[in-house]
Design a protein around this motif. Structure first.
Motif, PDB file in Angstrom:
ATOM      1  N   LEU A  54      11.808 -39.615  -5.583  1.00  0.00           N
ATOM      2  CA  LEU A  54      12.419 -40.259  -6.739  1.00  0.00           C
ATOM      3  C   LEU A  54      11.372 -40.951  -7.602  1.00  0.00           C
ATOM      4  O   LEU A  54      11.441 -40.914  -8.827  1.00  0.00           O
ATOM      5  CB  LEU A  54      13.490 -41.270  -6.296  1.00  0.00           C
ATOM      6  N   LEU A  55      10.413 -41.558  -6.959  1.00  0.00           N
ATOM      7  CA  LEU A  55       9.365 -42.238  -7.725  1.00  0.00           C
ATOM      8  C   LEU A  55       8.554 -41.229  -8.550  1.00  0.00           C
ATOM      9  O   LEU A  55       8.205 -41.499  -9.702  1.00  0.00           O
ATOM     10  CB  LEU A  55       8.441 -43.028  -6.798  1.00  0.00           C
TER      11      LEU A  55
ATOM     12  N   THR B  69       9.608 -38.341  -9.788  1.00  0.00           N
ATOM     13  CA  THR B  69      10.380 -37.921 -10.958  1.00  0.00           C
ATOM     14  C   THR B  69      10.383 -39.026 -12.005  1.00  0.00           C
ATOM     15  O   THR B  69      10.363 -38.757 -13.200  1.00  0.00           O
ATOM     16  CB  THR B  69      11.851 -37.581 -10.636  1.00  0.00           C
ATOM     17  N   ASN B  70      10.397 -40.260 -11.540  1.00  0.00           N
ATOM     18  CA  ASN B  70      10.395 -41.354 -12.508  1.00  0.00           C
ATOM     19  C   ASN B  70       9.071 -41.430 -13.263  1.00  0.00           C
ATOM     20  O   ASN B  70       9.050 -41.643 -14.471  1.00  0.00           O
ATOM     21  CB  ASN B  70      10.687 -42.692 -11.836  1.00  0.00           C
TER      22      ASN B  70
ATOM     23  N   THR C 284       7.061 -38.969 -13.861  1.00  0.00           N
ATOM     24  CA  THR C 284       7.100 -37.841 -14.796  1.00  0.00           C
ATOM     25  C   THR C 284       7.894 -38.210 -16.047  1.00  0.00           C
ATOM     26  O   THR C 284       7.469 -37.943 -17.172  1.00  0.00           O
ATOM     27  CB  THR C 284       7.751 -36.616 -14.133  1.00  0.00           C
TER      28      THR C 284
END
Lengths: 236, 236
Positions: A190-191, A193-194, A196
């Motif tokens: 998740l981190l 994707t964040n 990005t």
DNA sequence: GTCTATATCTGGATAGAC
DNA sequence: GTCTATCCAGATATAGAC
């Protein structure tokens, strides 16, 4: 094979990966030589530049679908017939834009030098590099993001694969830091994707950053530091 | 005036702000009564639902500009003439979608109860509330984000003001925490825009979250916790 | 290589029957 | 209230002169 210089700055980046000016249009010309009727580079380069930059201006203001080739003809001062000497069709033009950008990203991403860095500096190189690239090729990114739905299925999927690959690159870097005992984050995916998405903001929310007066390096530093902070914070 | 219940969950949110089903279409009908020739709600509601949901399906797959009213007519099983009893024009339909969503957001955002909470719980209420809303009205958000360029100048500006207002709400919450000595962040404005963008990801990058198997509450928790983490980290 | 002129078609919008 | 039939502006794309 190009590679990141020791110094991290947009000027160094510009010198290493020449992504603008004549060399860029030459690359566009080479990539799409077969789809064009024009064979002479001397003549083609200037017109290609006009066609692509005007397409960005029109598409990024009213949308590519809403932009007619008549608009483009007027804006570029090239007749309708003339345009068709450079592009196979309207869809072709959009496809060409996506292709050129993807090739450029692929080149920069395949830089092997980054991998040899320690996790923190690798993260820094990835983040700053991406921001610089977004900055330099802004209209290309913006176009590809917002006109993605108009592209072919293959191109849409290629763009998604590209983004997943970028996420993966971040995850690997995070994981290297965790393995080395430097980071303590557990929600690595998740981190990534964040991070990005924070980088994408730089070309997607330009209006907001202009309003806030945020500078390129300031933003890159912010993305780097908040990501680092999240990697070191232990949540709950 | 509605307000957030003590419990934070998507079910509680659904019960408080009824943003789907018949009540939603009734609101659409009321808002656009004057632009439609149909006066009988009994007949209108069902057709409005068909028109809007099919528009989402078509526009979100090929783009609104690329979707023809003939496509829409086929998909909805309403003749071309029939459609025009419900919408003034194609642009009108896009405008209506933006208007309904903006009204809904405005309603939820003007909830006064949130302000009385302490900074941490206020932040939590804002984040979870926004994610739930994105989840429930996903196609509306997605449409408005990607078709923004096709809207009128006034509507585009209204959408931007809305986003700035949301940022401001976050900033105020951050600042309240800083003033209370709970938070130590200095880049409040950038952090607020980042939190906003993380929330937007929930409707923009659905494909990725589906791929990762991320659940709604899991993502809301992630946004909340990383934001909190950034508010507490001291970045040198 | 570039232009003008034109063929052809698509799509938004409306008139009028039912 | 809904449908069919039709109008017509504007778009892509091409042919052929220069």
């Amino acid at each position: 094979m190009n590679q990141w210089p020791a110094e991290i700055s947009i000027d160094a980046f510009r010198r290493t990966w020449v992504l603008e000016g004549e060399p860029l249009w030459r690359r566009v010309f080479e990539t799409h030589r077969e789809k064009m009727q024009i064979k002479n580079p001397q003549i083609a380069l200037g017109n290609l530049e006009k066609i692509f930059t005007c397409t960005f201006r029109l598409a990024n203001s009213k949308g590519f679908q809403a932009m007619s080739l008549r608009d483009l003809s007027r804006e570029t001062d090239i007749s309708m017939g003339g345009l068709y000497a450079y592009i196979g069709s309207k869809d072709d033009l959009a496809a060409a834009i996506e292709e050129v950008l993807r090739q450029a990203i692929d080149d920069v991403m395949s830089d092997q030098a980054v991998i040899s860095l320690d996790p923190v500096n690798r993260l820094k190189a990835i983040i700053y590099g991406d921001i610089y690239m977004n900055e330099i090729m802004h209209p290309w990114y913006y176009f590809c993001y917002l006109e993605a739905k108009g592209l072919s299925r293959e191109q849409r999927e290629a763009a998604m694969r590209m983004e997943l690959k970028f996420d993966e690159r971040l995850r690997d870097t995070f994981q290297a830091g965790v393995d080395a005992g430097i980071f303590t984050m557990d929600k690595i995916a998740l981190l990534a994707t964040n991070t990005t998405s924070m980088l994408q903001q730089w070309y997607l929310k330009r209006w907001k950053f202009q309003l806030m007066g945020t500078q390129t390096d300031e933003y890159a530093a912010f993305v780097f530091e908040t990501t680092l902070c999240n990697l070191k914070c232990s949540l709950d």
